[in-house]
Design a protein around this motif. Sequence first.
Motif, PDB file in Angstrom:
ATOM      1  N   LEU A 164      -5.755  -1.380   0.578  1.00  9.52           N
ATOM      2  CA  LEU A 164      -6.618  -2.226   1.391  1.00  9.52           C
ATOM      3  C   LEU A 164      -5.892  -2.743   2.626  1.00  9.52           C
ATOM      4  N   LEU A 165      -4.567  -2.823   2.527  1.00  5.07           N
ATOM      5  CA  LEU A 165      -3.758  -3.378   3.601  1.00  5.07           C
ATOM      6  C   LEU A 165      -2.801  -2.337   4.151  1.00  5.07           C
ATOM      7  N   GLN A 166      -2.471  -2.492   5.405  1.00  4.20           N
ATOM      8  CA  GLN A 166      -1.299  -1.806   5.940  1.00  4.20           C
ATOM      9  C   GLN A 166      -0.275  -2.872   6.302  1.00  4.20           C
ATOM     10  N   ILE A 167       0.962  -2.593   5.985  1.00  8.76           N
ATOM     11  CA  ILE A 167       2.036  -3.556   6.209  1.00  8.76           C
ATOM     12  C   ILE A 167       2.787  -3.166   7.470  1.00  8.76           C
ATOM     13  N   ARG A 168       2.887  -4.092   8.388  1.00 10.30           N
ATOM     14  CA  ARG A 168       3.594  -3.838   9.642  1.00 10.30           C
ATOM     15  C   ARG A 168       4.731  -4.853   9.779  1.00 10.30           C
ATOM     16  N   ALA A 169       5.940  -4.351   9.852  1.00  6.58           N
ATOM     17  CA  ALA A 169       7.097  -5.240   9.990  1.00  6.58           C
ATOM     18  C   ALA A 169       7.013  -6.011  11.306  1.00  6.58           C
ATOM     19  N   VAL A 170       7.396  -7.275  11.259  1.00  4.47           N
ATOM     20  CA  VAL A 170       7.408  -8.126  12.444  1.00  4.47           C
ATOM     21  C   VAL A 170       8.723  -7.919  13.186  1.00  4.47           C
ATOM     22  N   GLU A 171       8.631  -7.752  14.483  1.00  3.03           N
ATOM     23  CA  GLU A 171       9.843  -7.606  15.288  1.00  3.03           C
ATOM     24  C   GLU A 171      10.660  -8.892  15.210  1.00  3.03           C
ATOM     25  N   GLU A 172      11.948  -8.752  15.038  1.00  2.20           N
ATOM     26  CA  GLU A 172      12.815  -9.911  14.856  1.00  2.20           C
ATOM     27  C   GLU A 172      12.892 -10.742  16.137  1.00  2.20           C
ATOM     28  N   SER A 173      12.705 -12.046  15.983  1.00  6.29           N
ATOM     29  CA  SER A 173      12.808 -12.976  17.109  1.00  6.29           C
ATOM     30  C   SER A 173      14.174 -13.661  17.091  1.00  6.29           C
ATOM     31  N   SER A 174      14.467 -14.360  18.170  1.00  9.67           N
ATOM     32  CA  SER A 174      15.738 -15.096  18.222  1.00  9.67           C
ATOM     33  C   SER A 174      15.753 -16.214  17.184  1.00  9.67           C
ATOM     34  N   GLU A 175      14.583 -16.813  16.921  1.00  8.46           N
ATOM     35  CA  GLU A 175      14.517 -17.864  15.912  1.00  8.46           C
ATOM     36  C   GLU A 175      14.804 -17.305  14.516  1.00  8.46           C
ATOM     37  N   GLY A 231     -14.459  -0.297 -10.535  1.00  9.36           N
ATOM     38  CA  GLY A 231     -13.588  -1.441 -10.761  1.00  9.36           C
ATOM     39  C   GLY A 231     -12.484  -1.427  -9.713  1.00  9.36           C
ATOM     40  N   ILE A 232     -11.871  -2.581  -9.462  1.00  6.41           N
ATOM     41  CA  ILE A 232     -10.894  -2.672  -8.374  1.00  6.41           C
ATOM     42  C   ILE A 232      -9.812  -3.692  -8.730  1.00  6.41           C
ATOM     43  N   VAL A 233      -8.596  -3.400  -8.316  1.00  8.63           N
ATOM     44  CA  VAL A 233      -7.475  -4.331  -8.446  1.00  8.63           C
ATOM     45  C   VAL A 233      -7.255  -4.958  -7.074  1.00  8.63           C
ATOM     46  N   VAL A 234      -7.388  -6.280  -6.980  1.00  3.66           N
ATOM     47  CA  VAL A 234      -7.226  -6.996  -5.708  1.00  3.66           C
ATOM     48  C   VAL A 234      -6.199  -8.104  -5.913  1.00  3.66           C
ATOM     49  N   LEU A 235      -5.112  -8.058  -5.165  1.00  8.20           N
ATOM     50  CA  LEU A 235      -3.975  -8.917  -5.491  1.00  8.20           C
ATOM     51  C   LEU A 235      -3.726 -10.045  -4.496  1.00  8.20           C
ATOM     52  N   SER A 236      -4.593 -10.214  -3.508  1.00  9.59           N
ATOM     53  CA  SER A 236      -4.446 -11.347  -2.590  1.00  9.59           C
ATOM     54  C   SER A 236      -5.797 -11.685  -2.005  1.00  9.59           C
ATOM     55  N   VAL A 237      -5.932 -12.911  -1.531  1.00 14.59           N
ATOM     56  CA  VAL A 237      -7.175 -13.323  -0.878  1.00 14.59           C
ATOM     57  C   VAL A 237      -7.414 -12.483   0.365  1.00 14.59           C
ATOM     58  N   GLN A 238      -6.344 -12.187   1.099  1.00 10.92           N
ATOM     59  CA  GLN A 238      -6.498 -11.400   2.320  1.00 10.92           C
ATOM     60  C   GLN A 238      -7.028  -9.999   2.015  1.00 10.92           C
ATOM     61  N   ALA A 239      -6.482  -9.364   0.976  1.00 14.44           N
ATOM     62  CA  ALA A 239      -6.969  -8.041   0.586  1.00 14.44           C
ATOM     63  C   ALA A 239      -8.427  -8.111   0.147  1.00 14.44           C
ATOM     64  N   LEU A 240      -8.783  -9.167  -0.560  1.00 12.39           N
ATOM     65  CA  LEU A 240     -10.163  -9.367  -0.988  1.00 12.39           C
ATOM     66  C   LEU A 240     -11.100  -9.472   0.210  1.00 12.39           C
ATOM     67  N   GLU A 241     -10.698 -10.223   1.207  1.00 11.44           N
ATOM     68  CA  GLU A 241     -11.526 -10.377   2.406  1.00 11.44           C
ATOM     69  C   GLU A 241     -11.689  -9.039   3.129  1.00 11.44           C
TER      70      GLU A 241
END
Length: 256
Positions: A33-44, A184-194
């Motif tokens: 349901l999701l694609q995971i995209r790594a966040v570019e590293e910031s100075s913080e 039937g479906i396996v949904v493991l987060s609210v975001q994936a559910l939405e």
Amino acid sequence: MTPAILLTRQPADNQRLAGRLDALGIRSYCTPLLQIRAVEESSEQRSLLLDLDRYQAVIAVSPVAARLGLERLDRYWPQVPLGIDWFAVGETTAGILRQYDLPAQAPLDGQDSEALLALPRWEALLAEPNLRVMIWRGVGGREHLASRIAFAGGQVDYLELYQRLPADGLPQSIEAARQAGVRGIVVLSVQALEYWHAAAGQEWLQQRLWRCWVPGNRVAKRAAELGCEDIIMCNGADDDALVTAINAHRLTVQGE
């Protein structure tokens, strides 16, 4: 033919779980349901990791957070600082940290914030006057965990490592799954559910009747708000918890 269960994690995780279900004679169909995209590293973020030795505890909230966090850690700390307590939300995540020789602790009786903070070590940590905790996570999420620590007087900093976006072509993938006999479906987060809810479109009135396996109360509550009627709560989101719950509540030909 017995209806299939839609597995919705990342491909490698789906295939691993599908293999275990297949050994039990349980049909599954895999569509993230999701694609995971790594966040570019910031100075913080770089500063947070360079200051790692100033923290008493680090929490990884998911396998993805653990993997990406360790990649960053390896850049700046060839030898991990001593004196840090490592925690994970779930045994799968803990296992990734342990492979890096980090003695990660994870709750055995649940995979939510409450179970994590119930671990005995937190009593001493939360009593420390200048407690600093770093949470490895995706963008957003686990606010309750941070609020509990902050309420006890601790400081929490987030190392946000990835974004969770809807998988490409998700409406078409969900429709293909339905046509393949998924009920039937396996949904493991609210975001994936939405994302599932949005992708279903006009088919939601039917798809909300699918049996829905969720990891805990928060996802179950949102699923009920969206109209899901057949919700099974698992004791967490790792493979063992999912296999146990799916096997105990198998789909039948009638979907009962």
